[in-house]
Design a protein around this motif. Structure first.
Motif, PDB file in Angstrom:
ATOM      1  N   LEU A 179      23.102  52.887  50.253  1.00 57.45           N
ATOM      2  CA  LEU A 179      23.506  53.628  49.433  1.00 57.45           C
ATOM      3  C   LEU A 179      23.408  54.918  49.267  1.00 57.45           C
ATOM      4  O   LEU A 179      22.990  56.322  49.900  1.00 57.45           O
ATOM      5  N   LYS A 180      25.178  56.137  48.703  1.00 54.83           N
ATOM      6  CA  LYS A 180      24.795  57.308  48.292  1.00 54.83           C
ATOM      7  C   LYS A 180      24.981  58.139  47.498  1.00 54.83           C
ATOM      8  O   LYS A 180      24.726  59.403  47.186  1.00 54.83           O
ATOM      9  N   SER A 181      24.407  57.129  46.795  1.00 51.37           N
ATOM     10  CA  SER A 181      24.446  58.013  44.870  1.00 51.37           C
ATOM     11  C   SER A 181      22.909  58.732  45.246  1.00 51.37           C
ATOM     12  O   SER A 181      22.277  58.966  43.961  1.00 51.37           O
ATOM     13  N   VAL A 182      22.043  58.195  45.976  1.00 48.27           N
ATOM     14  CA  VAL A 182      20.462  57.823  46.011  1.00 48.27           C
ATOM     15  C   VAL A 182      19.743  58.967  46.654  1.00 48.27           C
ATOM     16  O   VAL A 182      20.100  59.466  48.202  1.00 48.27           O
ATOM     17  N   ASP A 183      19.405  60.056  46.488  1.00 53.44           N
ATOM     18  CA  ASP A 183      18.761  61.529  46.381  1.00 53.44           C
ATOM     19  C   ASP A 183      17.179  60.515  47.070  1.00 53.44           C
ATOM     20  O   ASP A 183      17.444  61.032  48.765  1.00 53.44           O
TER      21      ASP A 183
ATOM     22  N   THR B 208      24.665  63.559  47.018  1.00 49.55           N
ATOM     23  CA  THR B 208      24.686  62.912  45.796  1.00 49.55           C
ATOM     24  C   THR B 208      25.100  62.911  44.599  1.00 49.55           C
ATOM     25  O   THR B 208      26.224  61.900  43.678  1.00 49.55           O
ATOM     26  N   LEU B 209      25.155  64.425  44.028  1.00 46.31           N
ATOM     27  CA  LEU B 209      26.061  64.060  42.896  1.00 46.31           C
ATOM     28  C   LEU B 209      27.120  64.513  43.726  1.00 46.31           C
ATOM     29  O   LEU B 209      28.133  64.241  42.942  1.00 46.31           O
ATOM     30  N   CYS B 210      27.562  65.062  44.693  1.00 46.92           N
ATOM     31  CA  CYS B 210      29.574  65.006  44.728  1.00 46.92           C
ATOM     32  C   CYS B 210      29.726  64.016  45.149  1.00 46.92           C
ATOM     33  O   CYS B 210      30.677  63.586  44.106  1.00 46.92           O
ATOM     34  N   TYR B 211      29.717  62.616  45.258  1.00 43.72           N
ATOM     35  CA  TYR B 211      28.929  61.144  45.578  1.00 43.72           C
ATOM     36  C   TYR B 211      29.618  60.146  43.631  1.00 43.72           C
ATOM     37  O   TYR B 211      30.764  60.110  43.664  1.00 43.72           O
ATOM     38  N   GLY B 212      28.741  61.060  43.114  1.00 43.90           N
ATOM     39  CA  GLY B 212      28.846  60.594  42.028  1.00 43.90           C
ATOM     40  C   GLY B 212      30.256  61.210  40.915  1.00 43.90           C
ATOM     41  O   GLY B 212      30.679  60.672  40.158  1.00 43.90           O
TER      42      GLY B 212
ATOM     43  N   GLU C 216      22.751  58.097  35.962  1.00 47.85           N
ATOM     44  CA  GLU C 216      21.555  57.143  36.287  1.00 47.85           C
ATOM     45  C   GLU C 216      22.766  55.699  36.411  1.00 47.85           C
ATOM     46  O   GLU C 216      22.512  54.895  37.589  1.00 47.85           O
ATOM     47  N   HIS C 217      23.941  55.518  35.845  1.00 44.37           N
ATOM     48  CA  HIS C 217      24.908  54.215  35.664  1.00 44.37           C
ATOM     49  C   HIS C 217      25.211  54.097  36.546  1.00 44.37           C
ATOM     50  O   HIS C 217      25.625  52.946  36.919  1.00 44.37           O
ATOM     51  N   THR C 218      25.488  55.726  37.051  1.00 49.81           N
ATOM     52  CA  THR C 218      27.085  55.363  38.346  1.00 49.81           C
ATOM     53  C   THR C 218      25.917  54.997  39.423  1.00 49.81           C
ATOM     54  O   THR C 218      27.069  53.792  40.259  1.00 49.81           O
ATOM     55  N   ALA C 219      24.981  55.367  39.910  1.00 50.01           N
ATOM     56  CA  ALA C 219      24.314  54.556  40.516  1.00 50.01           C
ATOM     57  C   ALA C 219      23.598  53.484  40.439  1.00 50.01           C
ATOM     58  O   ALA C 219      23.847  52.358  41.921  1.00 50.01           O
ATOM     59  N   ALA C 220      23.668  52.912  39.574  1.00 50.21           N
ATOM     60  CA  ALA C 220      22.992  51.117  39.037  1.00 50.21           C
ATOM     61  C   ALA C 220      24.266  50.838  39.046  1.00 50.21           C
ATOM     62  O   ALA C 220      24.275  49.590  39.768  1.00 50.21           O
ATOM     63  N   GLU C 221      25.546  51.029  39.188  1.00 52.18           N
ATOM     64  CA  GLU C 221      26.870  50.411  38.864  1.00 52.18           C
ATOM     65  C   GLU C 221      26.841  50.087  40.824  1.00 52.18           C
ATOM     66  O   GLU C 221      27.062  49.429  41.442  1.00 52.18           O
ATOM     67  N   GLU C 222      26.685  51.657  41.630  1.00 56.51           N
ATOM     68  CA  GLU C 222      26.745  50.979  43.059  1.00 56.51           C
ATOM     69  C   GLU C 222      25.958  50.178  43.926  1.00 56.51           C
ATOM     70  O   GLU C 222      26.536  49.185  44.641  1.00 56.51           O
ATOM     71  N   ILE C 223      23.888  50.545  43.051  1.00 58.43           N
ATOM     72  CA  ILE C 223      23.412  49.041  43.437  1.00 58.43           C
ATOM     73  C   ILE C 223      24.081  47.653  42.733  1.00 58.43           C
ATOM     74  O   ILE C 223      24.558  46.675  43.757  1.00 58.43           O
ATOM     75  N   GLU C 224      24.691  47.211  41.757  1.00 58.17           N
ATOM     76  CA  GLU C 224      25.032  45.947  42.160  1.00 58.17           C
ATOM     77  C   GLU C 224      26.436  45.474  42.660  1.00 58.17           C
ATOM     78  O   GLU C 224      26.781  44.843  43.066  1.00 58.17           O
TER      79      GLU C 224
ATOM     80  N   CYS D  87      35.815  59.900  39.353  1.00 54.50           N
ATOM     81  CA  CYS D  87      36.840  59.402  39.435  1.00 54.50           C
ATOM     82  C   CYS D  87      38.001  58.498  39.568  1.00 54.50           C
ATOM     83  O   CYS D  87      39.386  58.619  39.630  1.00 54.50           O
ATOM     84  N   LYS D  88      37.071  57.600  40.428  1.00 53.00           N
ATOM     85  CA  LYS D  88      37.739  55.708  40.733  1.00 53.00           C
ATOM     86  C   LYS D  88      38.925  56.565  41.566  1.00 53.00           C
ATOM     87  O   LYS D  88      40.187  57.024  41.615  1.00 53.00           O
ATOM     88  N   PRO D  89      38.485  56.911  42.555  1.00 46.82           N
ATOM     89  CA  PRO D  89      40.044  57.057  43.995  1.00 46.82           C
ATOM     90  C   PRO D  89      40.708  55.879  43.824  1.00 46.82           C
ATOM     91  O   PRO D  89      39.812  54.863  44.505  1.00 46.82           O
TER      92      PRO D  89
END
Length: 503
Positions: A81-85, A283-287, A42-50, A292-294
């Motif tokens: 958005l890539k972390s959203v189902d 979506t899980l792969c994206y999270g 959830e926090h990863t998705a929130a970061e992507e949204i922001e 790991c911040k490539p």
């Protein structure tokens, strides 16, 4: 947050609930978008949204869901958005809904609520969302993409994946057309690009997701009675399979959110055409990749790639890095190659550059043909010992692969993001690799109903070949008295850590 009485003032009249046209030039309004994401991220998705939309997301008490505001002129951004189902627009939400003790009274109240909700803005967004999809050339036809068989086991593995990857909100069929409209959307149809000569009655269904042990009613009962009231209010036609609108009722203890689905099919299947028995959601792969911040020029390795879901997601979304996908199973390597070719063909058909920064190799996991200290990031889905491998074999496999990963990973700066449900075995293996790996963070996730951990490890500065962990010693029998005592202590610590993460 609203109360059940708040919606009455904004009651949507069936004849005039929307004034938005099919063009995106209509009046701009602000609505709340709800999103389902892989639990734990959830926090990863929130970061992507922001990062991508520029708004702060609110994480729901109900795990796997979050909410954020957006104006209709930026509606297209939610589909980036890539972390959203799944996505839905919120009709109304209640933070502390007072459900009646009696089932009959509760269901009657839900029926009355249907006519009091402020449907207008949500229907306007649903209509606009359909127009945006139509212009982007989204496929239609009411059926999800077929999985092409790649082997004799493909039917079985596809069925396994279907069972594992059911999204929390059931996705709608791809049958939505812009010319269909009900009386409440008649003004929209008159201005549509195709100029539909006659309004048609919309087909709909209601899906209820309920969590909590203090409710006197079931999900099916709530969906049935609320759906009946929606049908009576709008004069829509109920259809559980070939529907145009899906109304969502999400109930978590005292929270209740009513929305309209904006995605017909869960976005987690976006890159995979050839599935395996343990294919991960995109979506899980994206999270995992965001964890790991490539960085630019990073070499990223997936030594147990399966169908290539992780490196493929990385090659599409983090294009400045280079990815190497490998597996010891020839069928898995073939699936990975086929999935890469599928994406390349899809890109070529759209006229874009078809090349991907990814390569595929068949190899022995414990003897990788990779130079020592040449890999920046290792990210993989390790065998849980359920669908793939066995718990007994993991006791030898995990230390061996962690040792080989430490060899190829760059000392001091290298990282590993590893997913496994065999937490006891993994924790033991990492503790015995203390001179080579240091655990930084753990994200607890739900993978097909299994409680698993995504572990972020940091490669120590120790030079491989100069630590006691470099010497391979078979674990042998795992049921010694000493091991039992160690496992008991580890389980206590692990449970404490899980409780801390979940709270």
């Amino acid at each position: 947050m609203s109360t059940p009485e708040d919606g009455a003032a904004e009651q949507a009249a069936p004849a005039s609930s929307s004034t938005e046209t099919d063009d995106v030039t209509g009046d701009i309004i602000t609505v709340t978008i709800g999103a389902t994401v892989p639990t734990g991220f959830e926090h990863t998705a929130a970061e992507e949204i922001e990062e991508k939309i520029g708004v702060a997301a609110r994480i729901s008490k109900d795990r796997g869901r979050l909410y954020f505001p957006i104006t209709t002129d930026k509606l297209y951004q939610v589909h980036l958005l890539k972390s959203v189902d799944n996505l839905f627009v919120v009709v109304d939400e209640y933070d502390h809904y007072q459900f009646k003790e009696s089932k009959e009274e509760t269901l009657e109240e839900l029926q009355q609520l249907a006519s009091k909700l402020p449907w207008s803005n949500a229907l306007q967004v649903w209509k606009l969302n359909g127009a945006l999809k139509k212009r982007k050339g989204y496929r239609k036809g009411g059926k999800p993409a077929k999985v092409k068989p790649n082997s004799a086991a493909s039917d079985e593995t596809a069925a396994d994946n279907e069972q594992q990857e059911v999204p929390e909100a059931v996705s709608a069929a791809d049958g939505q057309t812009e010319t269909e409209a009900s009386p409440d959307l008649e003004t929209c149809a008159q201005d549509s690009e195709e100029g539909a000569p006659k309004a048609k009655i919309l087909k709909f269904r209601v899906t209820c997701n309920r969590a909590g042990d203090k409710h006197s009613f079931s999900s099916n009962e709530a969906a049935r009675d609320f759906g009946g009231a929606v049908q009576e209010f709008f004069q829509w036609k109920a259809d559980m399979t070939k529907f145009d609108i899906e109304v969502l009722v999400n109930i978590h203890k005292e929270e209740m959110v009513i929305g309209i689905a904006l995605t017909e099919e869960s976005l987690h299947r976006r890159n995979i055409s050839h599935f395996g028995p343990t294919t991960l959601r995109s979506t899980l792969c994206y999270g995992m990749l965001r964890l790991c911040k490539p960085q630019a020029s990073d070499v990223i390795l997936d030594p147990m790639c399966g169908t290539g879901a992780i490196p493929l997601e990385g090659a599409i979304e983090f294009t400045s890095s280079f990815y190497v996908a490998g597996d010891n199973n020839d069928m898995a390597v073939n699936r990975t190659v086929n999935n890469i070719c599928h994406i390349q063909r899809r890109r070529a058909d759209k006229g874009s550059v078809s090349g991907l920064p990814i390569d595929t190799v068949q190899w022995d996991l414990c003897n990788l043909p990779v130079r020592t200290g040449s890999v920046d990031i290792i990210i993989t889905d390790m065998p849980f010992g359920k669908r793939m491998g066995s718990r007994k074999k993991n006791w030898d496999l995990y230390p061996s692969c962690l040792r080989e990963m430490a060899r190829v990973c760059r000392p001091g700066t290298g990282k590993a993001v590893l997913l496994t449900q065999d937490k006891k075995c993994f924790s033991k293996a990492v503790s015995r690799m203390g001179g080579l790996w240091r655990k930084l963070h753990t994200v607890w996730v739900n993978v097909g109903g299994l409680h698993a951990g995504v572990y972020l490890l940091k490669r120590t500065v120790a030079v491989f070949g100069q630590t006691p962990e470099d010497i391979y010693e078979p674990r042998g029998t795992v049921n010694t008295q000493e091991d039992k005592e160690e496992n008991k202590e580890e389980n206590k610590e692990e449970n404490k850590e899980e409780d801390k993460e979940l709270s």
